[in-house]
Design a protein around this motif. Sequence first.
Motif, PDB file in Angstrom:
ATOM      1  N   VAL A 196      10.966  -0.485  -1.154  1.00 32.09           N
ATOM      2  CA  VAL A 196      11.788   0.266  -0.297  1.00 32.09           C
ATOM      3  C   VAL A 196      13.269  -0.403  -0.061  1.00 32.09           C
ATOM      4  O   VAL A 196      14.114   0.555   0.373  1.00 32.09           O
ATOM      5  N   TRP A 197      13.343  -1.639   0.175  1.00 31.80           N
ATOM      6  CA  TRP A 197      14.395  -2.275   0.432  1.00 31.80           C
ATOM      7  C   TRP A 197      14.856  -3.064  -0.542  1.00 31.80           C
ATOM      8  O   TRP A 197      15.019  -4.301  -0.187  1.00 31.80           O
ATOM      9  N   PRO A 198      15.439  -2.820  -1.625  1.00 37.84           N
ATOM     10  CA  PRO A 198      15.659  -3.779  -2.648  1.00 37.84           C
ATOM     11  C   PRO A 198      17.065  -4.569  -2.301  1.00 37.84           C
ATOM     12  O   PRO A 198      17.561  -4.238  -1.335  1.00 37.84           O
ATOM     13  N   ARG A 199      16.848  -5.864  -2.775  1.00 39.00           N
ATOM     14  CA  ARG A 199      18.057  -6.841  -2.755  1.00 39.00           C
ATOM     15  C   ARG A 199      19.473  -5.957  -3.172  1.00 39.00           C
ATOM     16  O   ARG A 199      20.361  -6.334  -2.513  1.00 39.00           O
ATOM     17  N   LYS A 200      19.520  -5.233  -4.252  1.00 32.85           N
ATOM     18  CA  LYS A 200      20.616  -4.649  -4.410  1.00 32.85           C
ATOM     19  C   LYS A 200      19.956  -3.180  -4.846  1.00 32.85           C
ATOM     20  O   LYS A 200      19.000  -2.767  -5.216  1.00 32.85           O
ATOM     21  N   GLY A 201      20.957  -2.363  -4.458  1.00 35.86           N
ATOM     22  CA  GLY A 201      20.592  -0.783  -4.727  1.00 35.86           C
ATOM     23  C   GLY A 201      20.511  -0.227  -3.332  1.00 35.86           C
ATOM     24  O   GLY A 201      20.603  -0.953  -2.420  1.00 35.86           O
ATOM     25  N   TRP A 202      20.262   1.371  -3.133  1.00 36.93           N
ATOM     26  CA  TRP A 202      20.079   1.788  -2.152  1.00 36.93           C
ATOM     27  C   TRP A 202      18.623   1.662  -1.653  1.00 36.93           C
ATOM     28  O   TRP A 202      17.691   1.667  -2.419  1.00 36.93           O
ATOM     29  N   LYS A 203      18.367   1.883  -0.576  1.00 34.20           N
ATOM     30  CA  LYS A 203      17.229   1.756   0.403  1.00 34.20           C
ATOM     31  C   LYS A 203      16.497   3.219   0.227  1.00 34.20           C
ATOM     32  O   LYS A 203      17.052   4.222   0.143  1.00 34.20           O
ATOM     33  N   ARG A 204      15.253   3.057   0.222  1.00 35.55           N
ATOM     34  CA  ARG A 204      14.286   4.321  -0.020  1.00 35.55           C
ATOM     35  C   ARG A 204      13.144   4.554   1.128  1.00 35.55           C
ATOM     36  O   ARG A 204      12.768   3.462   1.572  1.00 35.55           O
ATOM     37  N   ALA A 205      13.018   5.713   1.221  1.00 33.44           N
ATOM     38  CA  ALA A 205      11.887   6.072   2.230  1.00 33.44           C
ATOM     39  C   ALA A 205      10.614   5.488   1.815  1.00 33.44           C
ATOM     40  O   ALA A 205      10.199   5.688   0.669  1.00 33.44           O
ATOM     41  N   GLY A 206       9.611   4.855   2.986  1.00 37.09           N
ATOM     42  CA  GLY A 206       8.533   4.577   2.366  1.00 37.09           C
ATOM     43  C   GLY A 206       7.808   3.623   3.784  1.00 37.09           C
ATOM     44  O   GLY A 206       8.441   3.489   4.479  1.00 37.09           O
ATOM     45  N   THR A 207       6.632   3.279   3.337  1.00 33.86           N
ATOM     46  CA  THR A 207       5.961   2.351   4.367  1.00 33.86           C
ATOM     47  C   THR A 207       5.782   1.058   3.907  1.00 33.86           C
ATOM     48  O   THR A 207       5.244   0.846   2.701  1.00 33.86           O
ATOM     49  N   VAL A 208       6.202   0.114   4.552  1.00 35.38           N
ATOM     50  CA  VAL A 208       6.227  -1.200   4.311  1.00 35.38           C
ATOM     51  C   VAL A 208       4.615  -1.768   4.701  1.00 35.38           C
ATOM     52  O   VAL A 208       4.407  -1.765   6.078  1.00 35.38           O
ATOM     53  N   THR A 209       4.110  -2.250   4.023  1.00 39.39           N
ATOM     54  CA  THR A 209       2.414  -2.598   4.327  1.00 39.39           C
ATOM     55  C   THR A 209       2.880  -4.315   4.613  1.00 39.39           C
ATOM     56  O   THR A 209       3.248  -5.042   3.947  1.00 39.39           O
ATOM     57  N   MET A 210       2.256  -4.651   5.867  1.00 36.25           N
ATOM     58  CA  MET A 210       2.207  -6.284   6.355  1.00 36.25           C
ATOM     59  C   MET A 210       0.588  -6.545   6.293  1.00 36.25           C
ATOM     60  O   MET A 210       0.078  -6.104   7.341  1.00 36.25           O
ATOM     61  N   ARG A 211       0.104  -7.364   5.597  1.00 37.26           N
ATOM     62  CA  ARG A 211      -1.314  -7.652   5.613  1.00 37.26           C
ATOM     63  C   ARG A 211      -1.440  -9.265   5.902  1.00 37.26           C
ATOM     64  O   ARG A 211      -0.745  -9.989   5.478  1.00 37.26           O
ATOM     65  N   VAL A 212      -2.074  -9.219   7.241  1.00 36.82           N
ATOM     66  CA  VAL A 212      -2.235 -10.458   7.885  1.00 36.82           C
ATOM     67  C   VAL A 212      -3.688 -11.180   7.608  1.00 36.82           C
ATOM     68  O   VAL A 212      -4.576 -10.558   7.647  1.00 36.82           O
ATOM     69  N   SER A 213      -3.262 -12.505   7.238  1.00 37.56           N
ATOM     70  CA  SER A 213      -4.509 -13.289   6.778  1.00 37.56           C
ATOM     71  C   SER A 213      -5.322 -13.781   8.142  1.00 37.56           C
ATOM     72  O   SER A 213      -4.818 -13.791   9.338  1.00 37.56           O
ATOM     73  N   ASP A 214      -6.458 -14.145   7.758  1.00 35.29           N
ATOM     74  CA  ASP A 214      -7.219 -14.656   8.823  1.00 35.29           C
ATOM     75  C   ASP A 214      -6.550 -16.344   9.245  1.00 35.29           C
ATOM     76  O   ASP A 214      -5.784 -16.836   8.169  1.00 35.29           O
ATOM     77  N   PRO A 215      -6.688 -16.804  10.377  1.00 37.06           N
ATOM     78  CA  PRO A 215      -6.018 -18.350  10.479  1.00 37.06           C
ATOM     79  C   PRO A 215      -6.748 -19.375   9.802  1.00 37.06           C
ATOM     80  O   PRO A 215      -7.818 -19.359   9.472  1.00 37.06           O
ATOM     81  N   ILE A 216      -5.922 -19.956   9.060  1.00 36.56           N
ATOM     82  CA  ILE A 216      -6.146 -21.093   8.183  1.00 36.56           C
ATOM     83  C   ILE A 216      -5.925 -22.378   8.943  1.00 36.56           C
ATOM     84  O   ILE A 216      -4.845 -22.731   9.456  1.00 36.56           O
TER      85      ILE A 216
END
Length: 231
Positions: A185-205
């Motif tokens: 949704v947030w490309p390095r080049k080009g226009w930004k687009r609506a959407g949901t950014v998923t952040m998946r958090v791992s268990d501690p290593i």
Amino acid sequence: MAALRSILFALVFYSFTVAAVLAAVPAALIGPGALHPLVRFWGRFHRWAAAAILGIRTRVEGRLPDGAVLVAAKHQSMYETLEMVVLLDRPAVVLKRELTDIPLWGWAARRYGMIPVDRAGGAAALRRMMKAAERAIAEGRPIVIFPEGTRVPPGAAPPLQPGFAGLYRALGLPVVAIALDSGRVWPRKGWKRAGTVTMRVSDPIPPGLPRREIEARVHAAINALEAGNDA
């Protein structure tokens, strides 16, 4: 519509950022403690502007860490660099030294406790980076690093930069890895687009693993949302 929203976001957010940087100067003279609420407010404003203007929001899967821990995150856009300020407690972010050369902003970033890395600076630069990291640990702050070294497009999974394993070994901290897909949704080049950014958090290593093992585990974890890896 995407172009109009992207332009409006840039006008609103960067105008606010100029005001925030000017406010950060007297706060930085007082000390890092005065900067922390201002930086968090800046991050919250970025989140609000991204949601209200661009239609971009964040979904977190997993438990975010507390205290002194090494956070290794995928890096696809500017979005996550500011989102970390909101999601984590006073994070000390490892960033390119060139960013701390930006007038006023760079000085305030150093006062806040950001950790500049000079890849061409040799042993002296490494010692300065370690001292900054040790101060953050003493204050119970998480240290955020983007171990691929730069922004990468969705689908790319380059090897980790060697500095990550060195920092992991030297600090002796557990690692929490974060996969994300902001580049959709947030490309390095080009226009930004609506959407949901998923952040998946791992268990501690845990700390103390051999270099090959920690690199393999972190590489797999930060790429968990890439094509073919999303489970």
